[in-house]
Design an enzyme around this catalytic site. Sequence first.
Site, PDB file in Angstrom:
ATOM      1  CG  HIS A  11       2.464  11.585  -9.600  1.00 45.56           C
ATOM      2  ND1 HIS A  11       3.709  12.608  -9.634  1.00 45.56           N
ATOM      3  CD2 HIS A  11       2.054  10.479 -10.194  1.00 45.56           C
ATOM      4  CE1 HIS A  11       4.206  11.139 -10.625  1.00 45.56           C
ATOM      5  NE2 HIS A  11       3.623  10.289 -11.217  1.00 45.56           N
ATOM      6  CD  GLU A  54       1.544  10.366 -14.352  1.00 44.43           C
ATOM      7  OE1 GLU A  54       2.079   9.775 -15.694  1.00 44.43           O
ATOM      8  OE2 GLU A  54       2.411   9.589 -13.562  1.00 44.43           O
ATOM      9  CD  GLU A  95      -2.117   3.306   6.390  1.00 40.57           C
ATOM     10  OE1 GLU A  95      -1.579   3.473   7.313  1.00 40.57           O
ATOM     11  OE2 GLU A  95      -0.830   2.478   5.790  1.00 40.57           O
ATOM     12  CG  HIS A 150      -0.572  -0.147   2.494  1.00 43.14           C
ATOM     13  ND1 HIS A 150      -0.089  -0.789   3.256  1.00 43.14           N
ATOM     14  CD2 HIS A 150       0.475   1.425   3.153  1.00 43.14           C
ATOM     15  CE1 HIS A 150       0.491  -0.587   4.530  1.00 43.14           C
ATOM     16  NE2 HIS A 150       0.974   1.061   4.711  1.00 43.14           N
TER      17      HIS A 150
END
Length: 123
Positions: A75, A117, A56, A7
Amino acid sequence: MKFTFYHNNINVFDLEKSVAFYKEALGFTISREKEAEDGSFKLVFMGDSTTPHLLELTWLRDMDRPYDLGDNESHLAVKVDDMQAAFEHHKKMGCVCFENIEMGVYFINDPDGYWTEICQAGE
């Protein structure tokens, strides 16, 4: 030894607003939540229901102001099967923050200013 992605974490100021954003903008769903016994933090894990990778969202009770992301250019990136429909959806939401027509991608920003993105699947 082999490592695999599990994550990514971002801290959010308004958890409900952020969860709603990721549901509407990217179709993510909550896979699990964890809350501290003393209420000092809450974690919400969201996923795309296709891959095992999770986002998360961390909410901290004592944070009294929006996060300052500074010059951070990190990002998330997601692929979409219908770029035009996704772009139109995000334009209606008012969250498109940057377009790179030459590269064929664009970025959306969440309520805390984090960028995601958007890329065409298959490229």
